[in-house]
Write a protein that holds these residues in place. Structure first.
Motif, short mmCIF file in Angstrom:
data_model
loop_
_atom_site.label_atom_id
_atom_site.label_comp_id
_atom_site.label_asym_id
_atom_site.label_seq_id
_atom_site.Cartn_x
_atom_site.Cartn_y
_atom_site.Cartn_z
N GLN A 1 31.66 35.77 47.35
CA GLN A 1 32.82 35.13 46.74
C GLN A 1 32.50 34.61 45.35
OE1 GLN A 1 35.99 34.84 48.48
NE2 GLN A 1 36.59 34.52 46.35
N THR A 2 31.28 34.10 45.17
CA THR A 2 30.87 33.59 43.86
C THR A 2 30.88 34.71 42.83
OG1 THR A 2 29.51 31.84 44.84
CG2 THR A 2 29.00 32.50 42.58
N GLU A 3 30.31 35.87 43.20
CA GLU A 3 30.30 37.01 42.27
C GLU A 3 31.72 37.50 42.02
OE1 GLU A 3 28.53 41.57 41.79
OE2 GLU A 3 27.85 40.30 43.46
N PHE A 4 32.54 37.56 43.09
CA PHE A 4 33.93 38.00 42.97
C PHE A 4 34.68 37.12 41.97
CE2 PHE A 4 38.37 38.30 44.10
CZ PHE A 4 38.57 39.60 44.53
N ASP A 5 34.55 35.80 42.12
CA ASP A 5 35.26 34.87 41.24
C ASP A 5 34.80 35.00 39.79
OD1 ASP A 5 36.64 33.93 43.43
OD2 ASP A 5 35.39 32.15 43.71
N ALA A 6 33.51 35.22 39.60
CA ALA A 6 32.97 35.36 38.24
C ALA A 6 33.55 36.59 37.55
CB ALA A 6 31.45 35.43 38.28
N ILE A 7 33.66 37.70 38.30
CA ILE A 7 34.23 38.92 37.72
C ILE A 7 35.71 38.72 37.41
CG2 ILE A 7 34.78 41.34 38.16
CD1 ILE A 7 32.21 41.51 39.81
N VAL A 8 36.43 38.09 38.33
CA VAL A 8 37.86 37.84 38.09
C VAL A 8 38.06 36.98 36.85
CG1 VAL A 8 39.90 36.65 38.99
CG2 VAL A 8 38.57 38.15 40.48
N ASP A 9 37.22 35.93 36.69
CA ASP A 9 37.32 35.08 35.51
C ASP A 9 37.08 35.89 34.24
OD1 ASP A 9 37.87 32.85 36.97
OD2 ASP A 9 35.83 32.03 36.91
N HIS A 10 36.10 36.79 34.28
CA HIS A 10 35.78 37.60 33.11
C HIS A 10 36.94 38.55 32.78
CE1 HIS A 10 33.34 39.54 30.11
NE2 HIS A 10 33.50 40.72 30.69
N LEU A 11 37.50 39.18 33.81
CA LEU A 11 38.62 40.08 33.58
C LEU A 11 39.84 39.33 33.07
CD1 LEU A 11 38.40 42.51 36.64
CD2 LEU A 11 38.05 43.09 34.24
N THR A 12 40.08 38.15 33.63
CA THR A 12 41.22 37.35 33.19
C THR A 12 41.09 36.99 31.72
OG1 THR A 12 41.48 36.40 35.40
CG2 THR A 12 42.51 35.21 33.59
N ALA A 13 39.86 36.65 31.32
CA ALA A 13 39.64 36.31 29.92
C ALA A 13 39.79 37.53 29.02
CB ALA A 13 38.25 35.71 29.74
N GLY A 14 39.42 38.71 29.55
CA GLY A 14 39.41 39.91 28.72
C GLY A 14 40.69 40.70 28.70
N LEU A 15 41.60 40.46 29.68
CA LEU A 15 42.83 41.22 29.78
C LEU A 15 44.03 40.32 29.52
CD1 LEU A 15 42.06 43.33 32.96
CD2 LEU A 15 41.77 44.01 30.58
N GLY A 16 45.01 40.82 28.80
CA GLY A 16 46.23 40.06 28.54
C GLY A 16 47.19 40.12 29.71
N LEU A 17 48.38 39.53 29.54
CA LEU A 17 49.37 39.51 30.61
C LEU A 17 49.82 40.91 31.00
CD1 LEU A 17 51.55 36.48 29.45
CD2 LEU A 17 49.82 36.52 31.25
#
Length: 416
Positions: free
Chosen positions: A331-347
């Motif tokens: 879950q920790t790795e999953f959340d880190a990737i999601v945070d990175h994608l959220t920062a890198g992708l727009g709406l």
């Protein structure tokens, strides 16, 4: 069938010891103690769990010791809530020192049961609110501790309608973990046929109930039945800068923290609860510059998304086997990737351009706010958990607590 469960856990403990898996054996013994207690055999349960706790402590198995301590407290709640309280308080402190989120939430859940058994409803409310703060800071623990049972008991005692639905929902959710189930029988609720509610609906009801019961009680009636004047409730918390140090007070505990941009950002958000503040306003930038390329290219995005799918399979499989350590790691790795994608992708789910002034400001503000919250958490865990769950960062930042908190914020800078 609690008696059969106790027998199976005893078999599991023997098999684990034969395989040299001491930690697994002790975990099975603790679950066995729970099953014995639920079968009405508290004396045997206490004997098993105390032997297990002694073994864990002598071998420096801190997590097993915490788990045994929590269950011993739960067993004692049947007959002597006052004796259970020191055990649960100790497990909470040990869990925090060991950075063991499940131990923290499980301890707080059990402490809420203890307060209810002691008839201290107001103290139970405070403990439940603290539990919710902690669980929002560690979302993966929502399936392993649950404030709904204590909330249902509060609703029933105060005659609030819908308590039976909350109780039914708590019972259904408790089937995913033995620990919440072990506490529900302590609440002395009538048999109910309430509906199992969707998670979001149950959570909304819970927050509404906590907000209402946490409000100051009305003053006693005076004279001709007219209510006495109710004084304004005191400020709940404060953020005060004096020179180079912030003094922060929350729930009766104060800490001193060195001034930083992150502290100033948080103070600004606390002054304007619910208001979205642009990252450029927080960072102090004036002119927006042009973009120079994509943050995440198509190949990297596919690799990230493939890894997310793999991790979700791992999480589902680990949860089905109650492998909490593996769940937390994935879950920790999953959340880190999601945070990175959220920062890198727009709406629109297209890659953001790299890097304009807004993006730099968003990144800088996010990092310093999150870093500051982590620093606060190290000295004031309750406040750190509250801020982690209530402060949203990004292009627009905001402070949105689940329940209103009155903050007093003052800024007396050195030389100003």
């Amino acid at each position: 069938d609690h008696q059969r469960a106790a027998t199976i856990f005893a078999d599991a403990s023997r098999a684990a010891r034969a395989s040299g898996a001491a930690a697994m054996a002790m975990e099975a013994d603790v679950f066995r103690a729970q099953a014995l207690s639920l079968a009405g055999r508290d004396d045997e349960a206490i004997d098993v769990v105390r032997r297990t706790r002694s073994e864990a402590e002598s071998g420096s198995w801190h997590i097993n010791s915490v788990f045994a301590c929590i269950v011993e407290g739960l067993v004692l709640l049947n007959s002597d809530p006052d004796s259970a309280w020191p055990l649960l308080a100790d497990s909470l402190e040990t869990s925090r020192l060991a950075h063991y989120p499940y131990g923290v939430t499980a301890s707080l859940q059990s402490m809420a049961y203890a307060r209810l058994r002691q008839g201290r409803d107001d103290a139970a409310v405070s403990t439940i609110v603290e539990l919710v703060d902690e669980m929002r800071a560690s979302p993966s623990d929502w399936s392993r501790a649950d404030p709904l049972g204590p909330v249902a008991a509060l609703m029933h005692r105060r005659g609030v309608g819908g308590w039976d639905d909350i109780a039914a929902t708590a019972e259904a959710r408790a089937r995913t973990s033995p620990l919440p189930a072990a506490g529900l029988h302590l609440l002395d609720l009538p048999a109910t046929r309430g509906r199992v509610l969707p998670a979001r609906q149950a959570t909304d009801i819970m927050f509404a109930v906590l907000a209402s019961v946490d409000a100051p009680a009305e003053a006693e009636v005076e004279g001709e039945g007219a209510p006495a004047s109710v004084p304004t409730p005191p400020t709940d918390a404060s953020f005060a800068l004096d020179g180079e140090m912030w003094t922060v007070s929350y729930r009766g505990s104060s800490v001193h923290l060195k001034a930083s941009k992150g502290m100033s950002d948080i103070a600004e958000l606390l002054v304007h609860p619910g208001v979205e503040i642009h990252c450029l306003d927080l960072v102090g930038a004036g002119v927006e510059e042009a973009s120079t390329g994509d943050v995440i290219d198509a190949t990297a995005r596919r690799q990230y998304e493939d890894r997310l799918r793999e991790l979700q399979v791992v999480i589902d499989e680990a949860e089905s086997h109650s492998d909490h350590v593996r769940v937390e790691r994935a879950q920790t790795e999953f959340d880190a990737i999601v945070d990175h994608l959220t920062a890198g992708l727009g709406l629109s789910r297209r890659s953001r351009r790299h890097v304009d002034t807004t993006e730099r400001a968003r990144s800088a503000v996010t990092q310093r706010i999150r870093g500051t919250i982590k620093r606060i958490e190290a000295t004031h865990p309750q406040l750190g958990a509250h801020l982690r769950s209530s402060v949203q960062t990004g292009t627009f930042c905001s402070y949105r607590p689940e329940m209103p908190i009155r903050w007093s914020v003052s800024d007396h800078r050195a030389g100003s």
